[in-house]
Scaffold this motif. Structure first.
Motif, PDB file in Angstrom:
ATOM      1  N   PHE A 182       0.777  -1.087  -0.066  1.00 36.59           N
ATOM      2  CA  PHE A 182       0.046  -0.107   0.091  1.00 36.59           C
ATOM      3  C   PHE A 182       0.742   1.297  -0.093  1.00 36.59           C
ATOM      4  N   THR A 183       1.842   0.945   0.758  1.00 36.15           N
ATOM      5  CA  THR A 183       3.081   2.248   0.576  1.00 36.15           C
ATOM      6  C   THR A 183       3.458   2.924  -0.561  1.00 36.15           C
ATOM      7  N   ARG A 184       3.037   2.072  -1.812  1.00 36.78           N
ATOM      8  CA  ARG A 184       3.496   2.394  -3.076  1.00 36.78           C
ATOM      9  C   ARG A 184       2.486   3.066  -3.738  1.00 36.78           C
ATOM     10  N   GLU A 185       1.152   3.153  -3.238  1.00 35.50           N
ATOM     11  CA  GLU A 185       0.045   3.697  -3.868  1.00 35.50           C
ATOM     12  C   GLU A 185       0.366   5.136  -4.258  1.00 35.50           C
ATOM     13  N   GLU A 251       5.587  -4.494  -7.442  1.00 38.64           N
ATOM     14  CA  GLU A 251       4.970  -4.589  -8.754  1.00 38.64           C
ATOM     15  C   GLU A 251       3.796  -3.693  -8.962  1.00 38.64           C
ATOM     16  N   ASP A 252       3.849  -2.703  -9.627  1.00 39.03           N
ATOM     17  CA  ASP A 252       2.691  -1.857  -9.970  1.00 39.03           C
ATOM     18  C   ASP A 252       1.183  -2.701 -10.137  1.00 39.03           C
ATOM     19  N   ARG A 253       1.203  -3.971 -10.732  1.00 38.51           N
ATOM     20  CA  ARG A 253      -0.183  -4.402 -11.006  1.00 38.51           C
ATOM     21  C   ARG A 253      -0.704  -4.983  -9.407  1.00 38.51           C
ATOM     22  N   THR A 254       0.446  -5.425  -8.587  1.00 42.88           N
ATOM     23  CA  THR A 254       0.007  -5.844  -7.424  1.00 42.88           C
ATOM     24  C   THR A 254      -0.632  -4.710  -6.491  1.00 42.88           C
ATOM     25  N   VAL A 255       0.356  -3.349  -6.619  1.00 39.01           N
ATOM     26  CA  VAL A 255      -0.416  -2.450  -5.742  1.00 39.01           C
ATOM     27  C   VAL A 255      -1.835  -2.090  -6.107  1.00 39.01           C
TER      28      VAL A 255
END
Length: 271
Positions: A182-185, A251-255
Protein backbone atom coordinates in the motif's frame (compact mmCIF):
# COMPACT_ATOMS: atom_id res chain seq x y z
CA UNK A 1 19.37 12.34 14.02
CA UNK A 2 19.10 15.93 15.12
CA UNK A 3 17.26 16.59 18.35
CA UNK A 4 16.50 20.18 17.43
CA UNK A 5 12.90 21.28 17.44
CA UNK A 6 11.44 21.75 13.98
CA UNK A 7 11.34 25.38 12.81
CA UNK A 8 7.55 25.33 12.68
CA UNK A 9 5.26 23.17 14.74
CA UNK A 10 3.73 20.42 12.70
CA UNK A 11 0.66 18.30 13.32
CA UNK A 12 1.25 14.56 13.50
CA UNK A 13 -1.19 11.68 14.05
CA UNK A 14 0.28 8.53 15.58
CA UNK A 15 -1.96 5.47 15.64
CA UNK A 16 -1.50 2.80 18.29
CA UNK A 17 0.10 5.39 20.57
CA UNK A 18 -0.81 3.93 23.95
CA UNK A 19 2.25 1.71 24.33
CA UNK A 20 5.50 0.52 22.79
CA UNK A 21 6.87 2.19 19.68
CA UNK A 22 3.73 4.28 19.17
CA UNK A 23 3.87 5.82 22.65
CA UNK A 24 7.58 6.55 22.37
CA UNK A 25 7.06 8.04 18.90
CA UNK A 26 4.37 10.35 20.25
CA UNK A 27 6.66 11.40 23.10
CA UNK A 28 9.64 12.13 20.87
CA UNK A 29 7.58 14.12 18.38
CA UNK A 30 5.88 16.19 21.08
CA UNK A 31 9.25 16.92 22.66
CA UNK A 32 10.40 18.26 19.28
CA UNK A 33 7.55 20.77 19.36
CA UNK A 34 4.98 19.01 17.19
CA UNK A 35 1.30 18.84 18.00
CA UNK A 36 0.70 15.12 18.38
CA UNK A 37 -2.69 13.50 17.92
CA UNK A 38 -2.52 10.40 20.10
CA UNK A 39 -4.71 7.54 18.88
CA UNK A 40 -5.97 4.98 21.36
CA UNK A 41 -8.31 2.02 20.91
CA UNK A 42 -10.34 3.06 23.97
CA UNK A 43 -10.89 6.09 26.20
CA UNK A 44 -9.32 4.58 29.32
CA UNK A 45 -6.10 3.48 27.58
CA UNK A 46 -5.94 6.85 25.84
CA UNK A 47 -6.31 8.83 29.04
CA UNK A 48 -3.61 6.67 30.62
CA UNK A 49 -1.25 7.15 27.67
CA UNK A 50 -1.67 10.93 27.75
CA UNK A 51 -1.15 10.98 31.53
CA UNK A 52 2.09 9.03 31.13
CA UNK A 53 3.26 11.37 28.38
CA UNK A 54 2.64 14.39 30.60
CA UNK A 55 4.36 12.64 33.51
CA UNK A 56 7.34 12.06 31.19
CA UNK A 57 7.60 15.81 30.66
CA UNK A 58 5.52 16.38 27.52
CA UNK A 59 3.64 19.70 27.38
CA UNK A 60 -0.03 18.81 27.65
CA UNK A 61 -0.83 21.57 25.13
CA UNK A 62 1.05 19.52 22.51
CA UNK A 63 -1.29 16.54 22.87
CA UNK A 64 -4.70 15.70 21.43
CA UNK A 65 -6.46 12.39 22.07
CA UNK A 66 -8.61 10.52 19.57
CA UNK A 67 -10.22 7.15 20.13
CA UNK A 68 -11.17 4.40 17.69
CA UNK A 69 -11.25 0.63 17.88
CA UNK A 70 -9.61 -0.40 14.60
CA UNK A 71 -11.49 -3.69 14.67
CA UNK A 72 -14.53 -1.53 13.82
CA UNK A 73 -14.19 0.38 10.56
CA UNK A 74 -17.08 2.70 11.39
CA UNK A 75 -15.04 3.97 14.36
CA UNK A 76 -12.10 4.62 12.02
CA UNK A 77 -14.35 6.76 9.83
CA UNK A 78 -15.70 8.73 12.79
CA UNK A 79 -12.19 9.33 14.11
CA UNK A 80 -10.96 10.46 10.70
CA UNK A 81 -13.85 12.92 10.39
CA UNK A 82 -13.04 14.39 13.79
CA UNK A 83 -9.34 14.72 12.97
CA UNK A 84 -10.13 16.37 9.63
CA UNK A 85 -12.52 18.82 11.29
CA UNK A 86 -10.15 19.80 14.09
CA UNK A 87 -6.92 19.64 12.07
CA UNK A 88 -7.51 20.77 8.48
CA UNK A 89 -3.79 20.37 7.79
CA UNK A 90 -1.98 17.18 8.79
CA UNK A 91 1.77 17.03 8.21
CA UNK A 92 2.50 13.43 9.16
CA UNK A 93 0.43 10.28 9.63
CA UNK A 94 2.20 7.40 11.37
CA UNK A 95 0.26 4.19 10.76
CA UNK A 96 1.68 2.26 13.70
CA UNK A 97 -1.31 0.45 15.23
CA UNK A 98 -0.93 -3.32 15.04
CA UNK A 99 -2.02 -6.51 16.74
CA UNK A 100 -0.59 -9.99 16.67
CA UNK A 101 -2.86 -12.42 14.89
CA UNK A 102 -4.50 -14.64 17.54
CA UNK A 103 -4.01 -18.39 17.77
CA UNK A 104 -7.55 -19.00 16.52
CA UNK A 105 -9.00 -17.50 13.36
CA UNK A 106 -10.86 -14.37 14.47
CA UNK A 107 -13.15 -12.24 12.32
CA UNK A 108 -14.22 -8.65 13.06
CA UNK A 109 -17.75 -7.32 12.91
CA UNK A 110 -16.83 -6.04 9.44
CA UNK A 111 -16.11 -9.60 8.32
CA UNK A 112 -12.32 -9.33 8.09
CA UNK A 113 -9.58 -11.41 9.71
CA UNK A 114 -8.64 -9.25 12.67
CA UNK A 115 -4.94 -8.68 12.00
CA UNK A 116 -5.60 -7.93 8.33
CA UNK A 117 -8.15 -5.31 9.37
CA UNK A 118 -6.33 -3.69 12.29
CA UNK A 119 -2.86 -3.76 10.73
CA UNK A 120 -3.76 -2.91 7.14
CA UNK A 121 -7.37 -2.14 6.25
CA UNK A 122 -7.81 0.40 9.06
CA UNK A 123 -4.60 2.17 7.99
CA UNK A 124 -5.71 2.10 4.37
CA UNK A 125 -9.11 3.56 5.24
CA UNK A 126 -7.73 6.16 7.64
CA UNK A 127 -5.14 7.38 5.13
CA UNK A 128 -7.76 7.78 2.42
CA UNK A 129 -10.24 9.46 4.76
CA UNK A 130 -7.53 11.97 5.72
CA UNK A 131 -6.54 12.78 2.14
CA UNK A 132 -7.80 16.35 2.54
CA UNK A 133 -5.68 17.26 5.58
CA UNK A 134 -2.69 15.33 4.21
CA UNK A 135 -2.91 17.31 0.95
CA UNK A 136 -3.34 20.70 2.63
CA UNK A 137 0.37 21.54 2.93
CA UNK A 138 3.34 20.54 0.79
CA UNK A 139 5.77 18.02 2.18
CA UNK A 140 3.32 15.86 4.12
CA UNK A 141 4.31 12.28 4.88
CA UNK A 142 2.73 8.94 5.68
CA UNK A 143 4.98 6.54 7.58
CA UNK A 144 3.71 2.96 7.65
CA UNK A 145 5.29 0.93 10.44
CA UNK A 146 5.69 -2.43 8.77
CA UNK A 147 7.82 -5.49 9.43
CA UNK A 148 10.61 -7.52 7.93
CA UNK A 149 8.15 -10.42 8.15
CA UNK A 150 6.47 -9.05 5.03
CA UNK A 151 9.27 -10.80 3.11
CA UNK A 152 7.96 -14.22 4.18
CA UNK A 153 4.37 -13.41 3.23
CA UNK A 154 2.01 -13.75 0.33
CA UNK A 155 -1.42 -12.23 -0.23
CA UNK A 156 -4.04 -14.95 -0.28
CA UNK A 157 -6.05 -13.32 -3.07
CA UNK A 158 -8.76 -15.99 -3.17
CA UNK A 159 -9.07 -16.09 0.61
CA UNK A 160 -7.65 -12.87 2.11
CA UNK A 161 -9.47 -13.62 5.37
CA UNK A 162 -7.59 -16.94 5.55
CA UNK A 163 -10.74 -18.79 6.56
CA UNK A 164 -9.71 -22.01 4.77
CA UNK A 165 -6.13 -22.33 5.97
CA UNK A 166 -5.29 -20.22 8.98
CA UNK A 167 -1.88 -19.70 10.51
CA UNK A 168 -1.33 -16.79 12.88
CA UNK A 169 2.15 -16.13 11.51
CA UNK A 170 0.96 -16.25 7.90
CA UNK A 171 -1.97 -13.94 8.71
CA UNK A 172 0.22 -11.42 10.50
CA UNK A 173 2.86 -11.51 7.76
CA UNK A 174 0.16 -11.00 5.12
CA UNK A 175 -1.05 -7.88 6.95
CA UNK A 176 2.48 -6.47 6.96
CA UNK A 177 3.02 -7.27 3.29
CA UNK A 178 -0.27 -5.53 2.45
CA UNK A 179 0.80 -2.42 4.38
CA UNK A 180 4.16 -2.42 2.57
CA UNK A 181 2.49 -2.78 -0.83
CA UNK A 182 0.00 0.00 0.00
CA UNK A 183 2.93 2.33 0.65
CA UNK A 184 3.52 2.43 -3.10
CA UNK A 185 0.06 3.72 -4.00
CA UNK A 186 0.27 7.05 -5.83
CA UNK A 187 -0.69 9.98 -3.59
CA UNK A 188 -0.08 13.73 -3.21
CA UNK A 189 2.05 13.01 -0.14
CA UNK A 190 5.21 10.96 0.36
CA UNK A 191 4.64 7.49 1.77
CA UNK A 192 7.29 5.14 3.12
CA UNK A 193 7.26 1.95 5.13
CA UNK A 194 9.73 1.00 7.83
CA UNK A 195 10.72 -2.06 9.79
CA UNK A 196 11.70 -0.41 13.10
CA UNK A 197 13.71 -3.41 14.22
CA UNK A 198 12.82 -6.34 16.42
CA UNK A 199 11.75 -4.45 19.53
CA UNK A 200 10.62 -5.36 23.00
CA UNK A 201 6.91 -4.64 22.50
CA UNK A 202 3.71 -6.63 22.60
CA UNK A 203 4.61 -8.16 19.23
CA UNK A 204 8.05 -9.43 20.31
CA UNK A 205 6.89 -13.02 20.68
CA UNK A 206 6.30 -13.18 16.92
CA UNK A 207 9.97 -12.48 16.26
CA UNK A 208 12.32 -13.43 19.08
CA UNK A 209 12.85 -13.62 22.84
CA UNK A 210 14.61 -10.29 23.10
CA UNK A 211 14.97 -7.14 21.04
CA UNK A 212 15.82 -3.47 20.95
CA UNK A 213 13.94 -1.09 23.20
CA UNK A 214 10.69 0.50 22.03
CA UNK A 215 12.53 3.83 22.23
CA UNK A 216 15.13 2.65 19.70
CA UNK A 217 12.36 1.56 17.34
CA UNK A 218 10.59 4.88 17.79
CA UNK A 219 13.76 6.83 16.99
CA UNK A 220 13.89 5.06 13.62
CA UNK A 221 10.26 5.99 12.94
CA UNK A 222 10.72 9.61 14.04
CA UNK A 223 13.73 9.96 11.75
CA UNK A 224 11.42 9.35 8.78
CA UNK A 225 8.95 11.91 10.12
CA UNK A 226 11.65 14.59 10.21
CA UNK A 227 11.43 17.02 7.27
CA UNK A 228 15.24 17.18 7.35
CA UNK A 229 15.34 13.49 6.31
CA UNK A 230 15.07 13.09 2.54
CA UNK A 231 12.75 10.22 1.63
CA UNK A 232 12.40 8.04 -1.43
CA UNK A 233 8.65 7.90 -2.18
CA UNK A 234 7.22 4.41 -1.79
CA UNK A 235 10.45 3.09 -0.32
CA UNK A 236 10.95 0.51 2.42
CA UNK A 237 13.44 1.17 5.20
CA UNK A 238 14.97 -1.51 7.39
CA UNK A 239 15.70 0.42 10.60
CA UNK A 240 17.60 3.39 9.12
CA UNK A 241 18.75 1.82 5.86
CA UNK A 242 16.97 2.01 2.53
CA UNK A 243 16.27 -1.62 1.69
CA UNK A 244 14.57 -3.53 -1.14
CA UNK A 245 11.06 -4.57 -0.22
CA UNK A 246 9.80 -8.03 -1.15
CA UNK A 247 9.71 -8.30 -4.97
CA UNK A 248 5.91 -8.64 -5.05
CA UNK A 249 5.61 -5.31 -3.22
CA UNK A 250 7.41 -3.60 -6.10
CA UNK A 251 4.92 -4.70 -8.77
CA UNK A 252 2.60 -1.92 -9.94
CA UNK A 253 -0.13 -4.39 -10.86
CA UNK A 254 -0.01 -5.85 -7.35
CA UNK A 255 -0.40 -2.37 -5.86
CA UNK A 256 -3.48 -1.79 -8.02
CA UNK A 257 -4.90 -5.23 -7.22
CA UNK A 258 -4.45 -4.78 -3.48
CA UNK A 259 -6.00 -1.31 -3.45
CA UNK A 260 -8.99 -2.64 -5.41
CA UNK A 261 -9.40 -5.44 -2.86
CA UNK A 262 -9.06 -3.01 0.05
CA UNK A 263 -11.66 -0.68 -1.49
CA UNK A 264 -14.10 -3.58 -1.67
CA UNK A 265 -13.44 -4.72 1.89
CA UNK A 266 -13.67 -1.30 3.56
CA UNK A 267 -16.83 -0.49 1.57
CA UNK A 268 -18.54 -3.76 2.47
CA UNK A 269 -20.07 -2.48 5.72
CA UNK A 270 -20.06 1.28 5.04
CA UNK A 271 -23.65 1.50 3.87
Amino acid sequence: MSSAVSPASRTVLVTGATSGIGWETARLLAERGDTVIVHAPGQASGDDAVARLVAAGVDTLRLRLVVADFSRLDEVRVMAARVAEEHPALDVLVNNAAVAAPERHTVTADGNEISFQVNFLAAYLLTHELSGPLSARPGSRVVNVSSSMHRTASISWNDPQRAKRYSRLAAYAQSQLALTIFTREQAPWTSVSVHPGVCDTGLLSLYAHEGDSALQGAQRVVRLCDPATALVPGAYYDCTALSPAAPVAMEDRTVRRLCKLADQLVAAKSA
